[in-house]
Design a protein around this motif. Sequence first.
Motif, PDB file in Angstrom:
ATOM      1  N   GLY A 504       0.715  -1.163   0.189  1.00 50.97           N
ATOM      2  CA  GLY A 504       0.211   0.031  -0.107  1.00 50.97           C
ATOM      3  C   GLY A 504       0.841   1.290  -0.045  1.00 50.97           C
ATOM      4  O   GLY A 504       2.057   1.276  -0.051  1.00 50.97           O
ATOM      5  N   PRO A 505       0.265   2.427  -0.111  1.00 49.19           N
ATOM      6  CA  PRO A 505       0.973   3.556   0.052  1.00 49.19           C
ATOM      7  C   PRO A 505       1.912   3.886   1.187  1.00 49.19           C
ATOM      8  O   PRO A 505       2.641   4.754   1.239  1.00 49.19           O
ATOM      9  CB  PRO A 505      -0.273   4.756  -0.296  1.00 49.19           C
ATOM     10  CG  PRO A 505      -1.270   4.027  -0.834  1.00 49.19           C
ATOM     11  CD  PRO A 505      -1.202   2.707  -0.270  1.00 49.19           C
ATOM     12  N   ASP A 506       1.362   3.178   2.388  1.00 50.63           N
ATOM     13  CA  ASP A 506       1.941   3.357   3.486  1.00 50.63           C
ATOM     14  C   ASP A 506       3.181   2.677   3.831  1.00 50.63           C
ATOM     15  O   ASP A 506       3.877   2.387   4.868  1.00 50.63           O
ATOM     16  CB  ASP A 506       1.086   3.127   5.007  1.00 50.63           C
ATOM     17  CG  ASP A 506       0.188   1.720   4.624  1.00 50.63           C
ATOM     18  OD1 ASP A 506       0.566   1.146   3.618  1.00 50.63           O
ATOM     19  OD2 ASP A 506      -0.504   1.320   5.383  1.00 50.63           O
ATOM     20  N   GLY A 507       3.369   1.369   2.666  1.00 48.90           N
ATOM     21  CA  GLY A 507       4.570   0.554   2.580  1.00 48.90           C
ATOM     22  C   GLY A 507       4.346  -0.671   3.422  1.00 48.90           C
ATOM     23  O   GLY A 507       5.276  -1.373   3.366  1.00 48.90           O
ATOM     24  N   ARG A 508       3.071  -0.759   3.685  1.00 48.49           N
ATOM     25  CA  ARG A 508       2.847  -2.285   4.358  1.00 48.49           C
ATOM     26  C   ARG A 508       2.243  -3.128   3.353  1.00 48.49           C
ATOM     27  O   ARG A 508       1.502  -2.671   2.329  1.00 48.49           O
ATOM     28  CB  ARG A 508       1.937  -2.053   5.465  1.00 48.49           C
ATOM     29  CG  ARG A 508       2.538  -1.168   6.370  1.00 48.49           C
ATOM     30  CD  ARG A 508       1.720  -1.043   7.851  1.00 48.49           C
ATOM     31  NE  ARG A 508       2.038  -0.324   8.914  1.00 48.49           N
ATOM     32  CZ  ARG A 508       3.179  -0.744   9.600  1.00 48.49           C
ATOM     33  NH1 ARG A 508       3.410  -2.081   9.701  1.00 48.49           N
ATOM     34  NH2 ARG A 508       3.682   0.084  10.614  1.00 48.49           N
ATOM     35  N   ARG A 510      -0.096  -5.731   1.544  1.00 50.92           N
ATOM     36  CA  ARG A 510      -1.492  -5.814   1.395  1.00 50.92           C
ATOM     37  C   ARG A 510      -2.060  -7.022   0.966  1.00 50.92           C
ATOM     38  O   ARG A 510      -3.064  -7.525   1.441  1.00 50.92           O
ATOM     39  CB  ARG A 510      -2.296  -4.891   0.656  1.00 50.92           C
ATOM     40  CG  ARG A 510      -1.991  -3.383   1.070  1.00 50.92           C
ATOM     41  CD  ARG A 510      -2.839  -3.138   2.567  1.00 50.92           C
ATOM     42  NE  ARG A 510      -2.263  -1.827   2.827  1.00 50.92           N
ATOM     43  CZ  ARG A 510      -3.036  -0.719   2.800  1.00 50.92           C
ATOM     44  NH1 ARG A 510      -3.863  -0.503   1.669  1.00 50.92           N
ATOM     45  NH2 ARG A 510      -2.673   0.597   3.370  1.00 50.92           N
ATOM     46  N   LYS A 530       0.646  -7.440   8.301  1.00 50.28           N
ATOM     47  CA  LYS A 530       0.684  -6.043   7.703  1.00 50.28           C
ATOM     48  C   LYS A 530       2.212  -5.443   7.832  1.00 50.28           C
ATOM     49  O   LYS A 530       2.447  -4.481   8.086  1.00 50.28           O
ATOM     50  CB  LYS A 530      -0.241  -4.929   8.031  1.00 50.28           C
ATOM     51  CG  LYS A 530      -1.499  -5.156   7.642  1.00 50.28           C
ATOM     52  CD  LYS A 530      -2.642  -4.038   7.867  1.00 50.28           C
ATOM     53  CE  LYS A 530      -3.873  -4.430   7.657  1.00 50.28           C
ATOM     54  NZ  LYS A 530      -5.174  -3.492   7.861  1.00 50.28           N
ATOM     55  N   HIS A 532       5.832  -3.950   7.327  1.00 53.31           N
ATOM     56  CA  HIS A 532       6.253  -3.095   6.359  1.00 53.31           C
ATOM     57  C   HIS A 532       7.368  -3.494   5.522  1.00 53.31           C
ATOM     58  O   HIS A 532       8.119  -4.509   5.893  1.00 53.31           O
ATOM     59  CB  HIS A 532       6.829  -1.977   7.378  1.00 53.31           C
ATOM     60  CG  HIS A 532       7.061  -0.712   6.580  1.00 53.31           C
ATOM     61  ND1 HIS A 532       8.216  -0.249   5.839  1.00 53.31           N
ATOM     62  CD2 HIS A 532       6.341   0.478   6.465  1.00 53.31           C
ATOM     63  CE1 HIS A 532       8.231   0.975   5.590  1.00 53.31           C
ATOM     64  NE2 HIS A 532       6.871   1.425   5.783  1.00 53.31           N
ATOM     65  N   THR A 557       7.691   3.409  -1.164  1.00 51.32           N
ATOM     66  CA  THR A 557       7.645   4.410  -0.009  1.00 51.32           C
ATOM     67  C   THR A 557       7.470   5.697  -0.496  1.00 51.32           C
ATOM     68  O   THR A 557       7.191   6.766  -0.151  1.00 51.32           O
ATOM     69  CB  THR A 557       8.840   4.516   0.826  1.00 51.32           C
ATOM     70  OG1 THR A 557      10.150   4.399   0.128  1.00 51.32           O
ATOM     71  CG2 THR A 557       8.733   3.205   1.627  1.00 51.32           C
ATOM     72  N   GLN A 589      -0.938   1.990  -4.879  1.00 55.30           N
ATOM     73  CA  GLN A 589      -0.248   0.853  -4.506  1.00 55.30           C
ATOM     74  C   GLN A 589       0.735   0.356  -5.524  1.00 55.30           C
ATOM     75  O   GLN A 589       0.775   0.661  -6.806  1.00 55.30           O
ATOM     76  CB  GLN A 589      -1.296  -0.335  -4.321  1.00 55.30           C
ATOM     77  CG  GLN A 589      -2.318   0.061  -3.111  1.00 55.30           C
ATOM     78  CD  GLN A 589      -3.516  -1.097  -3.109  1.00 55.30           C
ATOM     79  OE1 GLN A 589      -3.626  -1.928  -3.638  1.00 55.30           O
ATOM     80  NE2 GLN A 589      -3.900  -1.098  -1.882  1.00 55.30           N
TER      81      GLN A 589
END
Length: 852
Positions: A504-508, A510, A530, A532, A557, A589
């Motif tokens: 995902g956009p948060d780096g975790r 999915r 989830k 990172h 990231t 993503q």
Amino acid sequence: MPGEAPLQAGKADSGRNRDSGTAAAGGIGLRFPLAGSPPRLLIRASAASSLLVSDLAHAQGGLAGSLFSFGTVEVMQVSMLVGVMGAALLSAIVMIRERARTAAENVELRARVADLNAAIRRSEALLNLRDQRLIVWNDDRKKPELLGTLPAESGAPDERASFLAFGRWLMPRSAAALENAVAGLRERGVAFDLVIEAQNGAPLEIQGRKTPAHVIVRFLSLSESQRMQARLKLDNQRLAAAHETMLGLIDALNMPFWIRTKDGQLKWVNRAYAVATEAVDAEAAVREGKELLGTQAREAIDRQHGASPVFDQPLSTVIAGDRRLFAVTDFAGADGSAGIAVDKSEIEAIRAEYERMVRSHADTLDQLTTAVAIFDEHEKLRFFNQAFQKLWEFDHGFLASAPDNALLIDRLRSEGKIAEQPEWRRWKENLLSAYRSVDSAVHWWHLPDGRTIRVVANPQPKGGVTWVFENLTEKMDLESRYATAVRVQGETLDNLAEGVAVFGPDGRIRLSNPAFDALWRLPEDVVAQKTHISDIRTHCEALAKDSPWADFVASVTGFDEERRDRHGQTELADGTVLRYGVIHLPNGQVMITFVDVTDRVNIERALKEKNDALQKADQLKNDFVQHVSYELRSPLTNIIGFTELLSLPTTGPLQPRQREYVEHIGSSSSVLLTIVNDILDLATVDAGIMELDIAEVEVKKTIAAAGELIADRLQEHSISLKVETAFAPEFIHGDEIRIRQILYNLLTNAVNYAPDGSTIRLACRKLEIGTEFSVHDDGPGMPPEILDTVFRRFEPRSNGGRRRGAGLGLSIVKSFVELHGGSVRIETAPDQGTTVICLFPIVPAGMRDAAE
């Protein structure tokens, strides 16, 4: 005393008859009426006087003797009697005269009464004539009185209420004018004279007057001449009112208007004219002769009036420093002319903008894949895009003829393009009800070919309907497939040999599949936690020789500002080779895929080695062919030269058999030289070193040269050559030698298969995309299995031909045509002959490369 008794008796009678109005004298009872007819009063007065005189005479004789015998009372009585008698006499005289005067006055009054009665009868007779009617209002009576009648042809009703309701039998304008005039007469005493018109067209004259005691309105039915005059007066009133109204309207128009005299001078203009000519007002514009149009424009109007009274053309003039376009209409009559100028500048600009917008919309709709058709308020087709024509496969001419909607639906039904309906007429009426509706309607059509069409009928504000036909077959199929894909996505990912991970956009992380976990030896709960990507990088970098995870972290990231997809390859410590791809998804993503390509890499390495070996072998083959062909070319040239030398008479005579042998040697040598040249040409083409000598090629000359080369073989088999160059260009761009060689090979191939005595057709024509050469023979044609391999090299086939060649003719044709940037195709069928068609582009490939 002897005389006392009568006197006393008279006195008594006098006293007794005082109340009855009688008088007595000398003992004789004589009554004088106080009033009566003059003759009777005169007779009675005369009789009384006679009696009085006789009594006095009779008493006179004894008066002296008895004078002194009367007492005082008697003397007073006599005196009173004499006074009364005198007064009565005087009264009688006065009364006689007054009676005579009164009688004379009575006679005069009776004469005047008779005259008044005659006048009244005459007035009543005049009032009751059938050509007039009066309405009379008294001061003490609010309800009017009607006198007289009007004839039936006047249009006036006889009934009182109907007659007083002017609006029922008069024209609206006349009724309103009469009501206003009567109100002014009754309230302010303003007299009037009107000519009004009944609803049947009959004119009436109306007069209104007011006296101190009455208000009178008189309706007069007119004679024929008076009616004619009244009708003319009415017409004049209407025309005058219409003229004033028209001038007022024209003056209010925001369009310059003018009236000219017979000699062309301005007579009247409106305010818009004055504003356009920058005059103070309309009168100043006429007085100063301000002209709206230029001299040339006015002269053009005068010339047009010489042929026709109406001038109606657009003219331009300058208004307030700007050139404006006016639609000028000018009419010339017997006594002058009138004209109006309508400013069309903004309209023309709006029309041009509207036309550009319509064209833009049409172009936009024409590019849509959704079918659109627009019908006007008369249900006629006014616009359709290409998608509509393609959807229903209609002929363009039919659609361009503006068919109505009902006809189009019936044709769809007759051609079986839409499904039959149980109640066709009701279904059709329901569909066409969109033209009477204000809301959009949606219909679903399931076509016989399995397609599903969503039909939207959108009514237009000015009438008509826009129909949108949306083919949802693929959409519904895709939705079904998507639903199925969603259901099997998990199973698919889980069973993929390719490792997939989505961050995902948060780096975790999915999403990942078991293959990803297995390739990088990750725990199974990496997605549930989830994790990172930086933690995953720490675990995976130890497994790779040249780890790409630093780039993965930058892409996920957002440190990679370019945000571009990348592909690469990495090798793990255990020798596993992974092919990876970094793909940026639309929702922000990032998907990273890994494929184990260890086996493929090993195979590629082996194949590369073999490919290098094959390329070296092919190069050796080409070198060998070129070398051998070149080495064969020199002895063949010698053989052909000496054969031609032996054929000459100068070398000595030959026996017939020897000459036949020499000819066989020459023809065989020529065939072998042709094969060698073809092989050299193909080798040059394969090596990529052949260069075309591009120049202007004279088409007819090149065709004639190719025909001469094949003339002997044509004559040998009695085959004629028909050349068709009516639609051929004069010149084309190309390599003249190679084009002649192409035509020669095509003619040679045609001669080989054409029957004896037949005709070979060589045609050339100019097309929009280039120039087309075609060669047709009436031979046996080619079966499909031969047609697929006809351009392969060294695959000769007799197929009914006279000679079995090396199988290089059509290969060379195809190679040379493609070098020019063209194409070759064959049209053939068993027992229908063969046509070989070569298309040369307008600009050959060599010239395009040079231009670039």
